[in-house]
Design an enzyme around this catalytic site. Structure first.
Site, PDB file in Angstrom:
ATOM      1  N   GLY A   1      -2.793  12.103 -10.026  1.00  0.00           N
ATOM      2  CA  GLY A   1      -3.603  12.108 -11.254  1.00  0.00           C
ATOM      3  C   GLY A   1      -5.040  12.440 -10.878  1.00  0.00           C
ATOM      4  N   ARG A   2      -5.970  11.897 -11.687  1.00  0.00           N
ATOM      5  CA  ARG A   2      -7.390  12.188 -11.442  1.00  0.00           C
ATOM      6  C   ARG A   2      -7.829  11.740 -10.054  1.00  0.00           C
ATOM      7  NH1 ARG A   2      -8.180  10.895 -17.291  1.00  0.00           N
ATOM      8  NH2 ARG A   2      -7.394   8.877 -16.659  1.00  0.00           N
ATOM      9  N   ILE A   3      -7.490  10.494  -9.693  1.00  0.00           N
ATOM     10  CA  ILE A   3      -7.977   9.969  -8.408  1.00  0.00           C
ATOM     11  C   ILE A   3      -7.254  10.642  -7.242  1.00  0.00           C
ATOM     12  CG2 ILE A   3      -8.218   7.872  -6.990  1.00  0.00           C
ATOM     13  CD1 ILE A   3      -8.515   6.313  -9.682  1.00  0.00           C
TER      14      ILE A   3
ATOM     15  N   ARG B   1       5.352  11.764 -10.926  1.00  0.00           N
ATOM     16  CA  ARG B   1       6.424  11.778 -11.943  1.00  0.00           C
ATOM     17  C   ARG B   1       6.680  13.200 -12.406  1.00  0.00           C
ATOM     18  NH1 ARG B   1       4.406   7.818 -16.513  1.00  0.00           N
ATOM     19  NH2 ARG B   1       2.499   8.765 -15.761  1.00  0.00           N
TER      20      ARG B   1
ATOM     21  N   ARG C   1      -3.122  -0.349  -6.736  1.00  0.00           N
ATOM     22  CA  ARG C   1      -2.777  -1.729  -7.051  1.00  0.00           C
ATOM     23  C   ARG C   1      -1.845  -2.261  -5.963  1.00  0.00           C
ATOM     24  NH1 ARG C   1      -6.481  -1.701  -9.891  1.00  0.00           N
ATOM     25  NH2 ARG C   1      -6.639  -2.175 -12.128  1.00  0.00           N
TER      26      ARG C   1
ATOM     27  N   GLU D   1      -4.215 -10.709  -5.518  1.00  0.00           N
ATOM     28  CA  GLU D   1      -5.674 -10.799  -5.403  1.00  0.00           C
ATOM     29  C   GLU D   1      -6.198 -12.057  -6.078  1.00  0.00           C
ATOM     30  OE1 GLU D   1      -6.372  -6.058  -5.734  1.00  0.00           O
ATOM     31  OE2 GLU D   1      -7.905  -7.303  -6.629  1.00  0.00           O
TER      32      GLU D   1
ATOM     33  N   HIS E   1     -11.417  -4.928  -3.031  1.00  0.00           N
ATOM     34  CA  HIS E   1     -11.294  -4.184  -4.299  1.00  0.00           C
ATOM     35  C   HIS E   1     -12.631  -3.531  -4.680  1.00  0.00           C
ATOM     36  CE1 HIS E   1      -8.795  -3.942  -8.236  1.00  0.00           C
ATOM     37  NE2 HIS E   1      -9.636  -2.930  -8.178  1.00  0.00           N
TER      38      HIS E   1
ATOM     39  N   GLY F   1     -13.055  -0.159  -5.060  1.00  0.00           N
ATOM     40  CA  GLY F   1     -12.854   1.208  -5.582  1.00  0.00           C
ATOM     41  C   GLY F   1     -13.966   1.737  -6.471  1.00  0.00           C
TER      42      GLY F   1
END
Ligand code: 8YV
Length: 331
Positions: free
Chosen positions: A162-164, A184, A246, A275, A293, A295
């Site tokens: 995807g975008r990331i 997918r 995640r 977490e 975390h 990001g």
């Protein structure tokens, strides 16, 4: 000119000052200045007494919270501060006609930076080296100590283009890596051409052939433990894994065991299954990089996220579909 409705909003965590100030100007806003995460009782109270709830990844917006919102009959919008929506029970929200929004797009580059940083830090043993120097254990330069893995010429397998994932691929190409991916749906041909990316329909086949694997897909029911014990065993023993998506996408206890036994060479974590708890085995290993975390943790990113939240709330209050409406069917 008619007055705009001034909704009551509850923000569950401390946000950047500039965002909180703007929220106070626009809405009847209840802030959380001491930044203590809300427990269940506080969340139930909050959702029953506001028109809009602004939660983050640290709030579990489950069926009970959604039911409390419905019973009180006020809260019609959950405007989450963040892109991932796995902390929200989207099915219950849809059933109860509560709109959910998120903040996609504005944290893409920051998160890709952290994924790339994890790849570099793990492959070149940066945090291990830092610990050595800091703890007075460095004996001086040696031709054979602290040898890492050269990234140039290696294969990067991205799970979730995807975008990331695409932003990470652009960075990795700059380091001379070749790009492989599983998704997918196959990416548009333009993107594949730009990245010279190889699509693997079979995740299993891709995993067995990569030098570095990066998790960049969202956590959904379909991706829970996508990297199961069986799949982790397909990795080459020289491979490294990084995860800035995640924790629940990876079977963390199995990964920790495999790292301990040297069955996977190294791993970089920005996220964890439970977490903020971290598997105690990981804390003892030198071949892992452990980040808290981080990001999207830039001031610019967090301000952009807050601005998106504000835009989503204003559009919704004005009676229009908010720009970042999350549809349950997407997940
Ligand atoms: C956010 C994230 O900071 O947006 C996401 O999905 O994982 C983080 O980078 C966090 O979710 C804020 O709620």
């Amino acid at each position: 000119m008619t007055e705009r409705h001034r909704p009551t909003i509850v923000v569950t965590r401390k946000l950047p000052d500039v965002i909180e100030t703007r929220m106070m100007e626009l809405f009847d806003t209840r802030l959380n200045l001491d930044d203590q995460p809300m427990d269940k009782a506080a969340l139930l109270e909050a959702v029953a007494s506001c028109d809009v709830l602004v939660p983050t990844v640290t709030d579990r917006i489950d069926g009970e919270v959604i039911a409390a919102a419905t019973q009180a009959g006020r809260c019609k919008l959950i405007a989450s501060f963040g892109t991932g929506v796995d902390h929200i029970d989207l099915r219950s929200a849809t059933e109860k006609a509560i709109t959910v929004t998120n903040t996609p797009g504005v944290l893409t580059e920051d998160t890709a930076d952290v994924a790339m940083a994890l790849i570099l830090a793990t492959a070149r043993r940066l945090t291990e080296g830092d610990r050595q120097v800091r703890h007075g254990k460095w004996q001086g330069w040696s031709p054979t100590s602290m040898l890492g893995i050269r990234l140039g010429g290696k294969r990067l397998g991205i799970i979730g283009m995807g975008r990331i994932g695409s932003a990470l691929a652009r960075r990795a190409r700059g380091f001379g890596m070749s790009i492989h991916y599983h998704n997918r749906r196959r990416a548009p041909v333009d993107l594949e051409t730009e990245l010279e990316a190889t699509y693997w329909d079979s995740l299993d086949q891709m995993l067995a052939r990569m030098d570095v694997i990066s998790v960049n897909c969202p956590r959904t029911p379909a991706t829970f433990h996508l990297l199961s014990a069986r799949r982790l065993k397909l990795f080459r023993p020289t491979a490294i894994l990084v995860n800035a998506s995640r924790g629940e996408v990876v079977d963390e206890p199995t990964l920790a065991r495999m790292l301990q036994r040297g069955e996977i060479a190294g791993a970089g974590f920005d996220v964890y299954e439970n977490e903020p708890a971290v598997n105690p085995k990981l804390l003892k290993l030198d071949n892992v990089v452990l980040l808290p975390h981080l990001g999207s943790a830039t001031l610019e990113g967090r301000i952009d996220m807050g601005q998106k939240v504000i835009l989503n709330i204003r559009t919704f209050v004005d009676g229009y579909p908010p720009p970042d409406m999350v549809l349950e069917t997407e997940f």
